[in-house]
Write a protein that holds these residues in place. Sequence first.
Motif, PDB file in Angstrom:
ATOM      1  N   GLU A   1       0.814  -1.221   0.000  1.00 15.26           N
ATOM      2  CA  GLU A   1       0.000   0.000   0.000  1.00 15.26           C
ATOM      3  C   GLU A   1       0.846   1.268   0.000  1.00 15.26           C
ATOM      4  O   GLU A   1       1.743   1.433   0.813  1.00 15.26           O
ATOM      5  CB  GLU A   1      -0.909   0.006   1.234  1.00 15.26           C
ATOM      6  N   LEU A   2       0.516   2.143  -0.941  1.00 16.65           N
ATOM      7  CA  LEU A   2       1.143   3.456  -0.981  1.00 16.65           C
ATOM      8  C   LEU A   2       0.168   4.485  -0.414  1.00 16.65           C
ATOM      9  O   LEU A   2       0.547   5.393   0.326  1.00 16.65           O
ATOM     10  CB  LEU A   2       1.481   3.787  -2.439  1.00 16.65           C
ATOM     11  N   GLU A   3      -1.089   4.320  -0.737  1.00 11.81           N
ATOM     12  CA  GLU A   3      -2.130   5.252  -0.285  1.00 11.81           C
ATOM     13  C   GLU A   3      -3.442   4.499  -0.221  1.00 11.81           C
ATOM     14  O   GLU A   3      -3.720   3.653  -1.067  1.00 11.81           O
ATOM     15  CB  GLU A   3      -2.222   6.423  -1.273  1.00 11.81           C
ATOM     16  N   GLY A   4      -4.252   4.802   0.779  1.00 11.61           N
ATOM     17  CA  GLY A   4      -5.562   4.161   0.881  1.00 11.61           C
ATOM     18  C   GLY A   4      -6.671   5.159   0.596  1.00 11.61           C
ATOM     19  O   GLY A   4      -6.646   6.278   1.097  1.00 11.61           O
ATOM     20  N   ILE A   5      -7.611   4.756  -0.257  1.00 12.49           N
ATOM     21  CA  ILE A   5      -8.790   5.591  -0.497  1.00 12.49           C
ATOM     22  C   ILE A   5      -9.959   4.898   0.194  1.00 12.49           C
ATOM     23  O   ILE A   5     -10.262   3.749  -0.136  1.00 12.49           O
ATOM     24  CB  ILE A   5      -9.122   5.729  -2.004  1.00 12.49           C
ATOM     25  N   ALA A   6     -10.575   5.579   1.159  1.00 11.30           N
ATOM     26  CA  ALA A   6     -11.662   4.953   1.903  1.00 11.30           C
ATOM     27  C   ALA A   6     -12.947   5.765   1.768  1.00 11.30           C
ATOM     28  O   ALA A   6     -12.911   6.988   1.740  1.00 11.30           O
ATOM     29  CB  ALA A   6     -11.286   4.814   3.372  1.00 11.30           C
ATOM     30  N   ASN A   7     -14.044   5.056   1.691  1.00  8.20           N
ATOM     31  CA  ASN A   7     -15.351   5.682   1.807  1.00  8.20           C
ATOM     32  C   ASN A   7     -15.775   5.523   3.259  1.00  8.20           C
ATOM     33  O   ASN A   7     -16.163   4.442   3.688  1.00  8.20           O
ATOM     34  CB  ASN A   7     -16.343   4.991   0.864  1.00  8.20           C
ATOM     35  N   ARG A   8     -15.652   6.585   4.051  1.00 11.87           N
ATOM     36  CA  ARG A   8     -15.967   6.492   5.479  1.00 11.87           C
ATOM     37  C   ARG A   8     -17.439   6.782   5.748  1.00 11.87           C
ATOM     38  O   ARG A   8     -17.858   6.819   6.900  1.00 11.87           O
ATOM     39  CB  ARG A   8     -15.072   7.450   6.290  1.00 11.87           C
ATOM     40  N   GLY A   9     -18.201   6.995   4.677  1.00 13.84           N
ATOM     41  CA  GLY A   9     -19.635   7.279   4.855  1.00 13.84           C
ATOM     42  C   GLY A   9     -19.827   8.449   5.802  1.00 13.84           C
ATOM     43  O   GLY A   9     -19.064   9.423   5.766  1.00 13.84           O
ATOM     44  N   ASP A  10     -20.848   8.338   6.673  1.00 17.52           N
ATOM     45  CA  ASP A  10     -21.056   9.408   7.653  1.00 17.52           C
ATOM     46  C   ASP A  10     -20.627   8.941   9.042  1.00 17.52           C
ATOM     47  O   ASP A  10     -21.000   9.530  10.052  1.00 17.52           O
ATOM     48  CB  ASP A  10     -22.519   9.862   7.651  1.00 17.52           C
ATOM     49  N   TYR A  11     -19.858   7.846   9.076  1.00 19.66           N
ATOM     50  CA  TYR A  11     -19.489   7.236  10.358  1.00 19.66           C
ATOM     51  C   TYR A  11     -18.905   8.237  11.350  1.00 19.66           C
ATOM     52  O   TYR A  11     -19.374   8.365  12.483  1.00 19.66           O
ATOM     53  CB  TYR A  11     -18.498   6.083  10.116  1.00 19.66           C
ATOM     54  N   ASP A  12     -17.877   8.961  10.941  1.00 21.67           N
ATOM     55  CA  ASP A  12     -17.147   9.801  11.898  1.00 21.67           C
ATOM     56  C   ASP A  12     -17.960  11.007  12.376  1.00 21.67           C
ATOM     57  O   ASP A  12     -18.037  11.275  13.574  1.00 21.67           O
ATOM     58  CB  ASP A  12     -15.822  10.256  11.279  1.00 21.67           C
TER      59      ASP A  12
ATOM     60  N   ASP B   1     -28.050  22.453   3.453  1.00 24.19           N
ATOM     61  CA  ASP B   1     -28.021  22.738   2.020  1.00 24.19           C
ATOM     62  C   ASP B   1     -29.119  23.744   1.691  1.00 24.19           C
ATOM     63  O   ASP B   1     -30.310  23.401   1.687  1.00 24.19           O
ATOM     64  CB  ASP B   1     -28.236  21.416   1.259  1.00 24.19           C
ATOM     65  N   ALA B   2     -28.728  24.985   1.441  1.00 19.66           N
ATOM     66  CA  ALA B   2     -29.704  26.063   1.236  1.00 19.66           C
ATOM     67  C   ALA B   2     -30.539  25.827  -0.024  1.00 19.66           C
ATOM     68  O   ALA B   2     -31.717  26.194  -0.085  1.00 19.66           O
ATOM     69  CB  ALA B   2     -28.987  27.414   1.154  1.00 19.66           C
ATOM     70  N   ALA B   3     -29.924  25.207  -1.040  1.00 21.79           N
ATOM     71  CA  ALA B   3     -30.620  24.996  -2.311  1.00 21.79           C
ATOM     72  C   ALA B   3     -31.828  24.071  -2.150  1.00 21.79           C
ATOM     73  O   ALA B   3     -32.892  24.302  -2.723  1.00 21.79           O
ATOM     74  CB  ALA B   3     -29.656  24.420  -3.351  1.00 21.79           C
ATOM     75  N   THR B   4     -31.655  23.028  -1.334  1.00 25.27           N
ATOM     76  CA  THR B   4     -32.741  22.050  -1.180  1.00 25.27           C
ATOM     77  C   THR B   4     -33.414  22.146   0.186  1.00 25.27           C
ATOM     78  O   THR B   4     -34.334  21.389   0.483  1.00 25.27           O
ATOM     79  CB  THR B   4     -32.196  20.612  -1.335  1.00 25.27           C
ATOM     80  N   ASN B   5     -32.907  23.070   1.014  1.00 25.81           N
ATOM     81  CA  ASN B   5     -33.421  23.240   2.372  1.00 25.81           C
ATOM     82  C   ASN B   5     -33.352  21.940   3.183  1.00 25.81           C
ATOM     83  O   ASN B   5     -34.249  21.609   3.946  1.00 25.81           O
ATOM     84  CB  ASN B   5     -34.865  23.785   2.302  1.00 25.81           C
ATOM     85  N   GLU B   6     -32.270  21.207   2.984  1.00 24.86           N
ATOM     86  CA  GLU B   6     -32.089  19.934   3.710  1.00 24.86           C
ATOM     87  C   GLU B   6     -30.976  20.044   4.756  1.00 24.86           C
ATOM     88  O   GLU B   6     -29.961  20.713   4.517  1.00 24.86           O
ATOM     89  CB  GLU B   6     -31.646  18.831   2.736  1.00 24.86           C
ATOM     90  N   HIS B   7     -31.166  19.373   5.884  1.00 23.02           N
ATOM     91  CA  HIS B   7     -30.085  19.190   6.852  1.00 23.02           C
ATOM     92  C   HIS B   7     -29.638  17.731   6.788  1.00 23.02           C
ATOM     93  O   HIS B   7     -30.480  16.842   6.839  1.00 23.02           O
ATOM     94  CB  HIS B   7     -30.590  19.458   8.273  1.00 23.02           C
ATOM     95  N   PHE B   8     -28.361  17.504   6.662  1.00 24.88           N
ATOM     96  CA  PHE B   8     -27.896  16.106   6.675  1.00 24.88           C
ATOM     97  C   PHE B   8     -26.432  16.038   7.077  1.00 24.88           C
ATOM     98  O   PHE B   8     -25.725  17.052   7.099  1.00 24.88           O
ATOM     99  CB  PHE B   8     -28.106  15.442   5.304  1.00 24.88           C
ATOM    100  N   ILE B   9     -26.011  14.841   7.426  1.00 25.44           N
ATOM    101  CA  ILE B   9     -24.596  14.611   7.722  1.00 25.44           C
ATOM    102  C   ILE B   9     -23.921  14.158   6.440  1.00 25.44           C
ATOM    103  O   ILE B   9     -24.336  13.163   5.839  1.00 25.44           O
ATOM    104  CB  ILE B   9     -24.431  13.572   8.846  1.00 25.44           C
ATOM    105  N   PRO B  10     -22.883  14.888   5.997  1.00 25.43           N
ATOM    106  CA  PRO B  10     -22.235  14.529   4.731  1.00 25.43           C
ATOM    107  C   PRO B  10     -21.521  13.174   4.814  1.00 25.43           C
ATOM    108  O   PRO B  10     -21.176  12.711   5.891  1.00 25.43           O
ATOM    109  CB  PRO B  10     -21.196  15.642   4.531  1.00 25.43           C
ATOM    110  N   TYR B  11     -21.332  12.591   3.674  1.00 28.02           N
ATOM    111  CA  TYR B  11     -20.440  11.442   3.541  1.00 28.02           C
ATOM    112  C   TYR B  11     -19.030  11.974   3.305  1.00 28.02           C
ATOM    113  O   TYR B  11     -18.849  13.146   2.957  1.00 28.02           O
ATOM    114  CB  TYR B  11     -20.861  10.582   2.363  1.00 28.02           C
ATOM    115  N   VAL B  12     -18.063  11.087   3.475  1.00 26.20           N
ATOM    116  CA  VAL B  12     -16.695  11.546   3.266  1.00 26.20           C
ATOM    117  C   VAL B  12     -15.850  10.487   2.555  1.00 26.20           C
ATOM    118  O   VAL B  12     -15.958   9.297   2.845  1.00 26.20           O
ATOM    119  CB  VAL B  12     -16.060  11.982   4.614  1.00 26.20           C
TER     120      VAL B  12
END
Lengths: 459, 459
Positions: free
Chosen positions: B264-275, B291-302
């Motif tokens: 492994e040189l570098e790891g690409i991970a989908n951590r979802g909204d876990y953290d 999100d002002a455009a859709t008037n939604e509150h949510f926890i982003p994925y990463v």
Amino acid sequence: MTEATPNVDMEKLVSLCRRRGFVFPSSEIYGGLSSSWDYGPLGVELKRNIKEAWWRAVIRERDDMVGLDTSILMNRKVWEASGHLERMVDPLVECKNCHQRWRADELGEPKCPSCGGDLTEERMFNVMFKTFAGPVEEEASVVYLRPETAQGIFVNFQNVLNTTRKRLPFGIAQIGKSFRNEITTGNFIFRSREFEQMEIEYFIKPGTDEEWFEYWLKERLQWYVTHGIKREHLDTYEHPEEKLAHYAKRCCDVIYKFPMGWAELEGIANRGDYDLKQHTAVSGKSLEYYDAATNEHFIPYVIEPSAGVDRSALAFLADAYTEEPDKDELRVLLRFHPDIAPLKVAVLPLSRKENLAAYARDVYADLRREWRVEFDDTQSIGRRYRRQDEIGTPFCVTVDFQSLEDNRVTIRERDTMNQIRVPISELKTTLSAKLGGEDLFVLPPGGEIWKVEKEADSA
Amino acid sequence: MTEATPNVDMEKLVSLCRRRGFVFPSSEIYGGLSSSWDYGPLGVELKRNIKEAWWRAVIRERDDMVGLDTSILMNRKVWEASGHLERMVDPLVECKNCHQRWRADELGEPKCPSCGGDLTEERMFNVMFKTFAGPVEEEASVVYLRPETAQGIFVNFQNVLNTTRKRLPFGIAQIGKSFRNEITTGNFIFRSREFEQMEIEYFIKPGTDEEWFEYWLKERLQWYVTHGIKREHLDTYEHPEEKLAHYAKRCCDVIYKFPMGWAELEGIANRGDYDLKQHTAVSGKSLEYYDAATNEHFIPYVIEPSAGVDRSALAFLADAYTEEPDKDELRVLLRFHPDIAPLKVAVLPLSRKENLAAYARDVYADLRREWRVEFDDTQSIGRRYRRQDEIGTPFCVTVDFQSLEDNRVTIRERDTMNQIRVPISELKTTLSAKLGGEDLFVLPPGGEIWKVEKEADSA
């Protein structure tokens, strides 16, 4: 032109740092960790610039210096030899009533400063953080977080000699984190348990130490002035002989007029041959130098200019902070030297209209290949200038509707608010010259003076 | 033209690194400290260049990224919330006979690999280094050295949102030291207990994660190629679902053909909204995004591209290493990309004669204002070229007696050994263009081709 307010109190500075993303309390959502700080998007650029300016001045532009990057965890014999295990201790007392802990040597009278309670007997406490390398917490696996980067340089003295062929006088420099488990911390980023150092160990022939000491004191003081610190906010403080650290023959601080008062910004120490001699004795490996010209073997002396990145950042922030009455408002600006400023340029389209925005985006994309540049198309142009002033951006480039026709844009200077207008083809060269210190009114081909602030009547 | 040897074994590389001042064993005069390494005068420049190239590519030249620099010591609740306290554990066994310790999950059979002795029952061992903040070693004052820089980003998510006005998708990146008390270390600087990370946390709208995962995997792989790593020495490795870390929905490594094999040189991970979810739950502070455009509150994925500075350095070294038969000798060279090379230029006067030396010194002084440059006037010119080849300096500038008369100097290219001769007034611009990738034989005004190596008959 109104005289700028010369000073800033800590509260104001901490508030600006937090509001604009220079410095946040570490682990803030968990109530923080005593005197631990995180650098935000602007703070990290500020710190990078300080380190880069130091590296350039003490290594890249010199003939007699090399860099090094040694590890934080070292064999603990290093700390036995250097004397840190035995001597890097503070006298600790605890209040029998409220259980707060204090440094005995910083107390005026033997009563708790917080509740007036009685104190325990003092005991000596080593300020090195201790941990264990390997899976078992046993005496044999104890390692320490380094309390200074200097020892990483001393133990590599022979390695550097062997691989670089440097001859005396020459220096080794490094930047890195150090850790001290201080009983008393505080004053924002001035003193924290985890901090970053920029240290030089300059190796010289014994007997030339006083002259090199003076050289480095002058050199280092000048470095701060060159990068924008006002000379009258700097001074030197000679440590009295009886208070010198165990390794030092002489120590003189470069002190700065911080918001909380004069305090050490950088220490210049004459460490003599203490460290190399100790490591020779304890390791059994010779750290001598051979002078081919005189056919002598000897242990060099060393002069150590030791600076803190965090307290440099605090000094650069405090010194740059300026408030100016401007019409009915107060203009807050950070008068950073261009090399130190987190952002060099902001590109501001006068409106969000499609064709103007696209033009401005192109300008932005081109400039950011050279510098850290921000694009901002929100709010009024006056408000955007104030935003950039407050984070110390030296120049704003304004793109207006006329730009679409004449391919010319406006450069606005942070400190004077004066403006010039230049052909887009000359923009990069012009900004480059201005960031290098050229007067704004030295114009490129096709350039013109656009707005002289003291004659202007609206913002 | 002879084909270059494609690979290098570790022993050869370690030896070159040590001999030329790239990497030394840490605390070497005290017998070292297990898997701890110090970067020497060339190594520190190599590392600085890698970090600078990364910072430029992922922050400065992008619109959607900001930097951060958070502390190593954090409130330990961070590690409770992130799951590291409970889950960052390795199964440890000890040999009852020779007392060596092993990771149970890395052993083929339940016998000591060293002496064949019986092993103890396995116990879980947390790889975070533990220490105490403050003067008393008590449970309440336990803090950990961070095992990853990522959490410093997550706990500052809201601070960055508030101070930068960034909108999704955007990323936060940081470079810094992390520590893992690994039971098994090794392979030179590939795995050590103290290491430096370059991490990106890229915040996105849930549901767009697969597409951003692919984007970053491609982007990061390309970064290595752009900076000189051969494409055929890179590949990707998809982690099987059952072996994913506790926070990961998907993980794919960029792997490199290291001297000891693919790793492994570098790891690409989908951590979802876990953290962000965990920190919201444990701290009680909302880390939601509006999100002002859709008037939604949510926890982003990463999406997290997490690279190691040290193993990048190892990959750049290994990939650059080349041996070429040259006349009766073997020419060893490091074919570094110019951005990565520790030194950019070496200035070599053909003789030490006074007037020639002075001329060459002037050239040197001028060039080092732009780049890290070395001056070398020892030994024969052929030996000096070889010295520079072996440390990967892309260009040598040779000053000869004719230079004193015609104000022209020779530029010699590392990889081809070809030479051109240019007027001194064109030297800086020419070097700048060549370091930017321009072909050597694109000549400045007044320049000429001087020596084409494959046609030449002497070194």
